[in-house]
Structures are given as structure tokens and as C-alpha cells.
Design a protein around this motif. Sequence first.
Motif, PDB file in Angstrom:
ATOM      1  N   MET A   1      65.031  -2.182 -67.835  1.00 26.58           N
ATOM      2  CA  MET A   1      66.017  -3.101 -67.275  1.00 26.58           C
ATOM      3  C   MET A   1      65.487  -3.704 -65.969  1.00 26.58           C
ATOM      4  N   ILE A   2      65.613  -5.028 -65.865  1.00 21.90           N
ATOM      5  CA  ILE A   2      65.270  -5.715 -64.620  1.00 21.90           C
ATOM      6  C   ILE A   2      66.567  -6.155 -63.949  1.00 21.90           C
ATOM      7  N   TYR A   3      66.717  -5.816 -62.691  1.00 18.58           N
ATOM      8  CA  TYR A   3      67.872  -6.242 -61.907  1.00 18.58           C
ATOM      9  C   TYR A   3      67.442  -7.413 -61.021  1.00 18.58           C
ATOM     10  N   ILE A   4      68.098  -8.556 -61.198  1.00 17.86           N
ATOM     11  CA  ILE A   4      67.729  -9.776 -60.472  1.00 17.86           C
ATOM     12  C   ILE A   4      68.889 -10.175 -59.564  1.00 17.86           C
ATOM     13  N   PHE A   5      68.574 -10.422 -58.289  1.00 16.46           N
ATOM     14  CA  PHE A   5      69.618 -10.704 -57.309  1.00 16.46           C
ATOM     15  C   PHE A   5      69.365 -12.014 -56.565  1.00 16.46           C
ATOM     16  N   ASP A   6      70.365 -12.877 -56.540  1.00 13.19           N
ATOM     17  CA  ASP A   6      70.441 -13.896 -55.514  1.00 13.19           C
ATOM     18  C   ASP A   6      70.611 -13.151 -54.188  1.00 13.19           C
ATOM     19  N   VAL A   7      70.380 -13.811 -53.066  1.00 19.89           N
ATOM     20  CA  VAL A   7      70.462 -13.134 -51.770  1.00 19.89           C
ATOM     21  C   VAL A   7      71.706 -13.565 -50.991  1.00 19.89           C
TER      22      VAL A   7
ATOM     23  N   ASP B   1      60.551  -9.404 -73.134  1.00 18.83           N
ATOM     24  CA  ASP B   1      61.661  -9.002 -74.002  1.00 18.83           C
ATOM     25  C   ASP B   1      62.569  -7.976 -73.337  1.00 18.83           C
ATOM     26  N   GLU B   2      62.382  -7.765 -72.029  1.00 19.87           N
ATOM     27  CA  GLU B   2      63.193  -6.778 -71.344  1.00 19.87           C
ATOM     28  C   GLU B   2      64.629  -7.280 -71.152  1.00 19.87           C
ATOM     29  N   PRO B   3      65.607  -6.377 -71.257  1.00 21.17           N
ATOM     30  CA  PRO B   3      66.972  -6.752 -70.871  1.00 21.17           C
ATOM     31  C   PRO B   3      67.050  -6.905 -69.349  1.00 21.17           C
ATOM     32  N   TYR B   4      67.999  -7.662 -68.873  1.00 22.92           N
ATOM     33  CA  TYR B   4      68.137  -7.853 -67.427  1.00 22.92           C
ATOM     34  C   TYR B   4      69.589  -8.091 -67.047  1.00 22.92           C
ATOM     35  N   GLU B   5      69.858  -7.825 -65.778  1.00 22.19           N
ATOM     36  CA  GLU B   5      71.153  -8.140 -65.182  1.00 22.19           C
ATOM     37  C   GLU B   5      70.906  -9.077 -64.010  1.00 22.19           C
ATOM     38  N   PHE B   6      71.756 -10.093 -63.901  1.00 21.16           N
ATOM     39  CA  PHE B   6      71.641 -11.024 -62.778  1.00 21.16           C
ATOM     40  C   PHE B   6      72.931 -11.017 -61.981  1.00 21.16           C
ATOM     41  N   PHE B   7      72.784 -11.040 -60.657  1.00 21.96           N
ATOM     42  CA  PHE B   7      73.912 -11.070 -59.739  1.00 21.96           C
ATOM     43  C   PHE B   7      73.811 -12.337 -58.888  1.00 21.96           C
ATOM     44  N   GLY B   8      74.828 -13.190 -58.946  1.00 27.69           N
ATOM     45  CA  GLY B   8      74.809 -14.421 -58.160  1.00 27.69           C
ATOM     46  C   GLY B   8      76.213 -14.920 -57.884  1.00 27.69           C
TER      47      GLY B   8
ATOM     48  N   GLU C   1      69.597 -21.118 -68.961  1.00 26.71           N
ATOM     49  CA  GLU C   1      68.367 -20.716 -69.642  1.00 26.71           C
ATOM     50  C   GLU C   1      68.548 -19.410 -70.411  1.00 26.71           C
ATOM     51  N   THR C   2      69.408 -18.527 -69.922  1.00 27.75           N
ATOM     52  CA  THR C   2      69.700 -17.290 -70.647  1.00 27.75           C
ATOM     53  C   THR C   2      70.329 -17.619 -71.996  1.00 27.75           C
ATOM     54  N   GLN C   3      71.287 -18.541 -71.985  1.00 29.57           N
ATOM     55  CA  GLN C   3      71.935 -18.942 -73.238  1.00 29.57           C
ATOM     56  C   GLN C   3      70.971 -19.680 -74.153  1.00 29.57           C
ATOM     57  N   LYS C   4      70.147 -20.537 -73.577  1.00 27.55           N
ATOM     58  CA  LYS C   4      69.195 -21.310 -74.374  1.00 27.55           C
ATOM     59  C   LYS C   4      68.196 -20.393 -75.077  1.00 27.55           C
ATOM     60  N   CYS C   5      67.728 -19.374 -74.366  1.00 21.64           N
ATOM     61  CA  CYS C   5      66.713 -18.474 -74.921  1.00 21.64           C
ATOM     62  C   CYS C   5      67.319 -17.292 -75.673  1.00 21.64           C
ATOM     63  N   GLN C   6      68.646 -17.186 -75.622  1.00 23.79           N
ATOM     64  CA  GLN C   6      69.349 -16.085 -76.285  1.00 23.79           C
ATOM     65  C   GLN C   6      68.798 -14.734 -75.841  1.00 23.79           C
TER      66      GLN C   6
ATOM     67  N   SER D   1      68.738 -11.032 -73.886  1.00 20.65           N
ATOM     68  CA  SER D   1      69.632  -9.899 -73.730  1.00 20.65           C
ATOM     69  C   SER D   1      69.891  -9.701 -72.243  1.00 20.65           C
ATOM     70  N   ALA D   2      71.081 -10.122 -71.793  1.00 19.36           N
ATOM     71  CA  ALA D   2      71.336 -10.121 -70.360  1.00 19.36           C
ATOM     72  C   ALA D   2      72.813  -9.912 -70.063  1.00 19.36           C
ATOM     73  N   ASN D   3      73.064  -9.437 -68.858  1.00 20.97           N
ATOM     74  CA  ASN D   3      74.415  -9.292 -68.334  1.00 20.97           C
ATOM     75  C   ASN D   3      74.450 -10.039 -67.006  1.00 20.97           C
ATOM     76  N   LEU D   4      75.262 -11.086 -66.917  1.00 22.42           N
ATOM     77  CA  LEU D   4      75.304 -11.932 -65.723  1.00 22.42           C
ATOM     78  C   LEU D   4      76.613 -11.708 -64.971  1.00 22.42           C
ATOM     79  N   HIS D   5      76.489 -11.476 -63.668  1.00 18.12           N
ATOM     80  CA  HIS D   5      77.662 -11.205 -62.835  1.00 18.12           C
ATOM     81  C   HIS D   5      77.883 -12.362 -61.857  1.00 18.12           C
ATOM     82  N   ASN D   6      79.019 -13.032 -61.986  1.00 16.54           N
ATOM     83  CA  ASN D   6      79.387 -14.096 -61.043  1.00 16.54           C
ATOM     84  C   ASN D   6      80.257 -13.460 -59.965  1.00 16.54           C
TER      85      ASN D   6
END
Length: 233
Positions: free
Chosen positions: A1-7, A184-191, A206-211, A213-218
Motif C-alpha cells: 500500500m502506498i499512502y499519498i498525501f497533499d500537504v 499495480d500497487e493499491p494506494y490511498e490518497f488524502f487531499g 486519472e484514478t478513474q481513467k486507469c481503473q 485500486s485506490a481509496n481517495l479521501h476528500n
Amino acid sequence: MIYIFDVDGTLTKPRNPIDPEFKIFFKEFIKNNRVWLISGSDKDKTIEQVGSDIWHEVERAYQCSGNQQFEKGKLINEKTFELPYQLNACLEKFLKNSKYPYRYGNHIEERQGTVNFSIVGRDCTQEQRDHYSKWEEEHQERKEFAWEIKNRFPWIDAVVGGEISIDIYKLGHDKGQIIYHIMDEPYEFFGDRLELGGNDYPILRETQKCQKSANLHNIKTWRDTETILHSRI
């Protein structure tokens, strides 16, 4: 799992340092997880907010909407963007014609691969920033300016970023480009700007376009980020 964060607004209050207690927790989180940062700001501004220790400890840091890529503090890729004369003139017109009455300097800031534009100006104090942000909630001028830029310059994109500014770059050179660095790793994005027209929206697009596996947090504030990460332990 990759955790991606806006700052800005996601790990910190806008243009403020990270909360000291949250910083301690987040540093521990980094030790046990793959963490990427992606910000519209440049390297120096991000380090001001999260600290040099966190910035160097994360696996990757994407600055200027992904147009500069660092791996463990080492620059490995960057893109350029030269502000066209006609676009600069357009921004000067916005600056002159905006109905917001105050200006504090540093309105057109050229960054690596992007330009940041602000009516109130990036040299404003926190109090001045808050005043403009409250005024902008009612008037929504940034959305109008961004739409006009995209309409007049179809090879350029413009999105609302943070509380006071617009991020401008070549079409496709937005935060969404980070998705193509994930295999192909799953990821979570926080923004905090995942809505259409926000500078985190390209991540969703781009997540939707590429289909992927992700969990996006608004999220609304960094406290939301903290709460979600505590649930991951």
C-alpha cells in the motif's frame, strides 16, 4: 500500500507548520509505511510546513504539482514551464480588475513547471489570508479566473489551489501525473481539493481513467487525516 498525501490543508493548516503532536505520530507512520507527498508548492515551502526530517524520510516527494520529483530527498526528474507573455498579461488584468480591495505582493509566482497566481498575494499575513479566503467563499472569483484561462489558452490548465491561489501549468502537467508512477500497487490518497476544479481533482480523474485500486479521501482539515491514519494502526 502506498499512502499519498497533499500537504497544505491535508497534513497542516494552510501555509502553517504541521501540528507538533501530529508530527510525532506521522513520523512513526512513515517508518512503517510507504509514504509519498504531492504538493502544488515548491520544495522549500513544503519543508517549512512538514520539516526537513519528514520531507527527507518519505519515499517520494512530488513538488510543484508533480513537476519536480524527489526520492529520499534526491531530485530525479523535473519539467519546465515558461510563462507566456499573453498569459502574464491576462493575469495582470485579473489583478487589476478583481473587486477584492487589498494587495500584498508576490501575485505571480513562477515555480518549476508551474505558475501560482494569487490576487491577495503570497506575501500576505495569516490574518490577510483568512480575510481573502472568507471573501472568496462568497465571490468565487478564482473559479471564474481559472475558467477564463482554460478557455483562452486551451493548451494550459488552471485549477483552484489552497485558500488564496490558482495553479497554472501545461495541460496534463497536474497532480494526476503521479498516478502513472504507480505500478499495480493499491494506494490511498488524502487531499482537501478533490472536487471538480480543485488541484487534487486530477488524482481522482486519472484514478478513474486507469481503473486503479485506490481509496481517495476528500478531507476538510488535517484532523480528518489524523483520525483516518489512527484507524490504520
